[in-house]
Write an enzyme that holds these catalytic residues in place. Sequence first.
Site, PDB file in Angstrom:
ATOM      1  N   SER A 138     -14.666  11.831   0.578  1.00 63.73           N
ATOM      2  CA  SER A 138     -16.371  11.297   0.950  1.00 63.73           C
ATOM      3  C   SER A 138     -17.223  12.747   1.231  1.00 63.73           C
ATOM      4  O   SER A 138     -16.643  13.403   1.857  1.00 63.73           O
ATOM      5  CB  SER A 138     -15.946  10.236   2.182  1.00 63.73           C
ATOM      6  OG  SER A 138     -17.536   9.961   2.373  1.00 63.73           O
ATOM      7  N   TYR A 151     -13.793   5.815  10.157  1.00 70.13           N
ATOM      8  CA  TYR A 151     -13.880   6.364   8.609  1.00 70.13           C
ATOM      9  C   TYR A 151     -14.199   7.724   8.226  1.00 70.13           C
ATOM     10  O   TYR A 151     -13.679   8.557   7.928  1.00 70.13           O
ATOM     11  CB  TYR A 151     -14.966   5.921   8.025  1.00 70.13           C
ATOM     12  CG  TYR A 151     -15.009   5.740   6.242  1.00 70.13           C
ATOM     13  CD1 TYR A 151     -14.728   5.357   5.464  1.00 70.13           C
ATOM     14  CD2 TYR A 151     -15.871   6.854   5.410  1.00 70.13           C
ATOM     15  CE1 TYR A 151     -15.084   5.374   3.818  1.00 70.13           C
ATOM     16  CE2 TYR A 151     -16.431   6.608   4.727  1.00 70.13           C
ATOM     17  CZ  TYR A 151     -15.512   6.300   3.439  1.00 70.13           C
ATOM     18  OH  TYR A 151     -15.817   6.654   2.452  1.00 70.13           O
TER      19      TYR A 151
HETATM   20  P1  NAD Z   1     -13.255  -1.151  -3.650  1.00 71.41           P
HETATM   21  O1  NAD Z   1     -13.315  -0.988  -2.145  1.00 71.41           O
HETATM   22  O2  NAD Z   1     -13.761  -0.601  -4.553  1.00 71.41           O
HETATM   23  O3  NAD Z   1     -12.006   0.242  -3.780  1.00 71.41           O
HETATM   24  C1  NAD Z   1     -10.991   0.461  -3.031  1.00 71.41           C
HETATM   25  C2  NAD Z   1      -9.675  -0.011  -3.576  1.00 71.41           C
HETATM   26  O4  NAD Z   1      -8.723   0.205  -2.513  1.00 71.41           O
HETATM   27  C3  NAD Z   1      -9.462  -1.454  -4.150  1.00 71.41           C
HETATM   28  O5  NAD Z   1      -8.779  -0.895  -5.916  1.00 71.41           O
HETATM   29  C4  NAD Z   1      -8.600  -2.590  -3.307  1.00 71.41           C
HETATM   30  O6  NAD Z   1      -7.609  -2.783  -3.741  1.00 71.41           O
HETATM   31  C5  NAD Z   1      -7.785  -0.953  -2.748  1.00 71.41           C
HETATM   32  N1  NAD Z   1      -6.954  -0.845  -1.312  1.00 71.41           N
HETATM   33  C6  NAD Z   1      -7.904  -1.306  -0.163  1.00 71.41           C
HETATM   34  N2  NAD Z   1      -6.798  -1.623   0.683  1.00 71.41           N
HETATM   35  C7  NAD Z   1      -5.003  -1.314   0.361  1.00 71.41           C
HETATM   36  C8  NAD Z   1      -3.958  -1.093   1.057  1.00 71.41           C
HETATM   37  N3  NAD Z   1      -3.826  -1.449   1.843  1.00 71.41           N
HETATM   38  N4  NAD Z   1      -3.280  -1.262   0.094  1.00 71.41           N
HETATM   39  C9  NAD Z   1      -3.265  -1.094  -1.399  1.00 71.41           C
HETATM   40  N5  NAD Z   1      -4.549  -1.037  -1.919  1.00 71.41           N
HETATM   41  C10 NAD Z   1      -5.603  -0.861  -0.833  1.00 71.41           C
HETATM   42  O7  NAD Z   1     -14.200   1.375  -3.104  1.00 71.41           O
HETATM   43  P2  NAD Z   1     -14.841   2.080  -3.529  1.00 71.41           P
HETATM   44  O8  NAD Z   1     -15.823   2.748  -3.077  1.00 71.41           O
HETATM   45  O9  NAD Z   1     -13.804   2.881  -5.207  1.00 71.41           O
HETATM   46  O10 NAD Z   1     -13.125   3.283  -2.735  1.00 71.41           O
HETATM   47  C11 NAD Z   1     -12.638   3.845  -2.854  1.00 71.41           C
HETATM   48  C12 NAD Z   1     -12.664   5.578  -2.059  1.00 71.41           C
HETATM   49  O11 NAD Z   1     -13.373   6.293  -2.291  1.00 71.41           O
HETATM   50  C13 NAD Z   1     -11.876   5.538  -1.051  1.00 71.41           C
HETATM   51  O12 NAD Z   1     -11.314   6.031  -0.305  1.00 71.41           O
HETATM   52  C14 NAD Z   1     -13.642   5.106  -0.516  1.00 71.41           C
HETATM   53  O13 NAD Z   1     -13.553   5.851   0.789  1.00 71.41           O
HETATM   54  C15 NAD Z   1     -13.803   7.059  -0.731  1.00 71.41           C
HETATM   55  N6  NAD Z   1     -15.246   6.937  -1.335  1.00 71.41           N
HETATM   56  C16 NAD Z   1     -16.093   5.352  -1.888  1.00 71.41           C
HETATM   57  C17 NAD Z   1     -17.155   6.225  -1.514  1.00 71.41           C
HETATM   58  C18 NAD Z   1     -18.443   4.636  -1.686  1.00 71.41           C
HETATM   59  O14 NAD Z   1     -19.694   4.828  -1.998  1.00 71.41           O
HETATM   60  N7  NAD Z   1     -18.414   3.653  -2.986  1.00 71.41           N
HETATM   61  C19 NAD Z   1     -18.337   7.487  -1.191  1.00 71.41           C
HETATM   62  C20 NAD Z   1     -17.389   7.961  -0.718  1.00 71.41           C
HETATM   63  C21 NAD Z   1     -16.298   8.179  -0.693  1.00 71.41           C
END
Ligand code: NAD
Length: 256
Positions: A138, A151
Amino acid sequence: MLANKTALVTGSTSGIGLGIAKALARQGANIVLNGFGDVEGPKAEIAALGAQVAYHGADMSKPNEIEAMMAYAATEFGRVDILVNNAGIQHVARIEAFPVARWDAIIAINLSSAFHATRLALPAMQAANWGRIINVASVHGLVGSSEKSAYVAAKHGVVGLTKVTALENATSGVTCNAICPGWVLTPLVQKQVDAKAAALGISNDDAKNLLLGEKEPSMQFTTPEELGELAVFFCSPAGANVRGVAWNMDGGWAAQ
Ligand code: NAD
């Protein structure tokens, strides 16, 4: 470009993980999905792209379930060529009020899971002298924000793990890099938009603009499709000597 390769993407039933899985599937890779919630919808989306798709529901906070998932992927497709460590959760609170159980869960899911999947994926990649490990960190792997201690700590850890993984394999065909998104409008971020809208009594659109305005100079969300194309680049021949980078796609967030 990725025909006969297998990509395992953790947390790929939603958001960024699903976007990356679809981008890799479009390049011909077999896909192993993982994550909670609806599974049939994401499986059908991948299959519609002509890719072979499998699913394992490992809870990424549990090392024994990660071991079972990696063994399952090897049984289904022979080995994992591309590992995308993407599963992640968020919790927002000041440190003095941060629930200890949430801290432990975020460190386990956002950081330790990447270590476990990586240690289990590496031997087959090393034996094949080809592998790609892509860690979805991130912009919070590069800079901090208030109320996101677990985080930010986990994501800085992921960037560190990325560098060490890259260095330990630097003379081989195995690379490791991190992707550092800014705001992406997934369920993880929509929860933060909802919280802001409720706290300030403002509309969904106003809350989104407020969120972007605080951090992201472009005033635009990065999309899962854009992040998927960066993952494809890391897997391409041109990415063969890109090692240990933390590449932000953040609308200028970390440039400030
Ligand atoms: P999201 O909530 O849409 O997806 C998260 C995914 O992780 C889902 O498929 C969920 O089922 C899975 N998950 C959660 N806990 C789990 C567990 N214990 N075991 C297995 N699967 C699990 O979120 P996202 O925004 O797509 O995030 C994905 C990644 O991107 C994360 O690592 C997040 O930190 C990172 N990220 C997101 C953003 C943002 O703005 N959305 C920004 C930077 C980084």
